[in-house]
Design a protein around this motif. Structure first.
Motif, PDB file in Angstrom:
ATOM      1  N   ASP A   1       0.614  -1.298   0.283  1.00  0.00           N
ATOM      2  CA  ASP A   1      -0.603  -0.238   0.442  1.00  0.00           C
ATOM      3  C   ASP A   1       0.893   1.588  -0.199  1.00  0.00           C
ATOM      4  O   ASP A   1       0.239   2.272   0.214  1.00  0.00           O
ATOM      5  CB  ASP A   1      -0.861   0.060   0.952  1.00  0.00           C
ATOM      6  N   ASN A   2       2.465   1.181  -0.633  1.00  0.00           N
ATOM      7  CA  ASN A   2       2.876   2.036  -0.728  1.00  0.00           C
ATOM      8  C   ASN A   2       2.785   3.265  -1.885  1.00  0.00           C
ATOM      9  O   ASN A   2       2.425   2.216  -3.353  1.00  0.00           O
ATOM     10  CB  ASN A   2       4.006   2.155  -0.566  1.00  0.00           C
ATOM     11  N   LEU A   3       2.174   4.452  -1.765  1.00  0.00           N
ATOM     12  CA  LEU A   3       2.444   4.766  -3.430  1.00  0.00           C
ATOM     13  C   LEU A   3       3.545   5.003  -3.758  1.00  0.00           C
ATOM     14  O   LEU A   3       5.251   5.925  -3.864  1.00  0.00           O
ATOM     15  CB  LEU A   3       2.045   6.784  -3.236  1.00  0.00           C
ATOM     16  N   ARG A   4       3.729   4.815  -5.089  1.00  0.00           N
ATOM     17  CA  ARG A   4       4.199   4.852  -6.816  1.00  0.00           C
ATOM     18  C   ARG A   4       4.547   5.312  -7.373  1.00  0.00           C
ATOM     19  O   ARG A   4       3.223   6.205  -8.069  1.00  0.00           O
ATOM     20  CB  ARG A   4       4.957   3.220  -6.257  1.00  0.00           C
ATOM     21  N   THR A   5       5.575   5.612  -8.386  1.00  0.00           N
ATOM     22  CA  THR A   5       5.446   6.442  -9.173  1.00  0.00           C
ATOM     23  C   THR A   5       6.091   6.297 -10.201  1.00  0.00           C
ATOM     24  O   THR A   5       7.343   5.504 -10.104  1.00  0.00           O
ATOM     25  CB  THR A   5       6.422   7.690  -9.429  1.00  0.00           C
ATOM     26  N   THR A   6       6.019   5.935 -10.841  1.00  0.00           N
ATOM     27  CA  THR A   6       6.433   4.878 -12.451  1.00  0.00           C
ATOM     28  C   THR A   6       6.838   6.033 -13.537  1.00  0.00           C
ATOM     29  O   THR A   6       5.290   6.710 -14.319  1.00  0.00           O
ATOM     30  CB  THR A   6       5.738   3.816 -13.116  1.00  0.00           C
ATOM     31  N   TYR A   7       7.877   5.948 -15.103  1.00  0.00           N
ATOM     32  CA  TYR A   7       6.694   6.941 -15.492  1.00  0.00           C
ATOM     33  C   TYR A   7       7.257   6.439 -16.669  1.00  0.00           C
ATOM     34  O   TYR A   7       8.062   5.176 -16.637  1.00  0.00           O
ATOM     35  CB  TYR A   7       8.454   7.797 -15.781  1.00  0.00           C
ATOM     36  N   LYS A   8       6.452   6.276 -18.266  1.00  0.00           N
ATOM     37  CA  LYS A   8       6.528   6.128 -18.770  1.00  0.00           C
ATOM     38  C   LYS A   8       6.735   6.281 -20.064  1.00  0.00           C
ATOM     39  O   LYS A   8       6.296   7.797 -20.222  1.00  0.00           O
ATOM     40  CB  LYS A   8       5.825   4.988 -18.912  1.00  0.00           C
ATOM     41  N   ILE A   9       6.619   5.795 -21.587  1.00  0.00           N
ATOM     42  CA  ILE A   9       6.337   6.713 -23.060  1.00  0.00           C
ATOM     43  C   ILE A   9       5.650   5.930 -23.449  1.00  0.00           C
ATOM     44  O   ILE A   9       5.581   4.881 -23.683  1.00  0.00           O
ATOM     45  CB  ILE A   9       8.012   6.737 -23.875  1.00  0.00           C
TER      46      ILE A   9
END
Length: 133
Positions: A93-101
């Motif tokens: 339940d940890n907030l994660r951020t991913t960047y994608k193209i």
């Protein structure tokens, strides 16, 4: 949030093709690539990579399944699209951020290519433009 993106890099693993149901319409198709976008800087001995990064690249298109056989690991590609940020929660339940193209197009660059084969067009467009054949 998204921003325009242009970059060159190498495909790092076998592309992944997925298909999603779309009601009674044709399914939605996506091809996912894992690309290393390098930053080659000239040195006296050739080039050195400074500050490259890995990014997942997605291209949504009806021909994604066919394209999955064209793109290969280590192939040099040129990607045009937009960078998008995805926020999600992991299993703890940890907030994660991913960047994608999200790619608009992915061009194959001629490095390490031994041959190119073009398919014949079934329409009469080639007859009108002899130089295109």
């Amino acid at each position: 949030m998204s921003t325009h993106f242009y970059g060159e890099g190498n495909i790092g693993s076998t592309p992944e093709f997925r298909e999603f149901p779309n009601g009674n319409d044709e399914p939605r198709r996506v091809l996912r690539l894992n690309v290393y976008f390098d930053n080659p800087v000239p040195t006296k001995d050739g080039y050195e990579d400074r500050g490259g990064f890995w990014a997942p690249v997605e291209i949504w298109h009806k021909d994604a399944e066919h394209w999955s056989t064209l793109y290969k690991p280590r192939m040099r590609v040129q990607v045009f699209g937009r960078e998008e940020r995805d926020e999600w929660k992991d299993d703890k339940d940890n907030l994660r951020t991913t960047y994608k193209i999200n790619a608009r197009s992915i061009g194959i660059l001629p490095y390490r290519i031994e041959a190119v084969t073009l398919s014949a067009k079934p329409d009469s467009a080639d007859a009108q433009h002899p130089a295109a054949g």
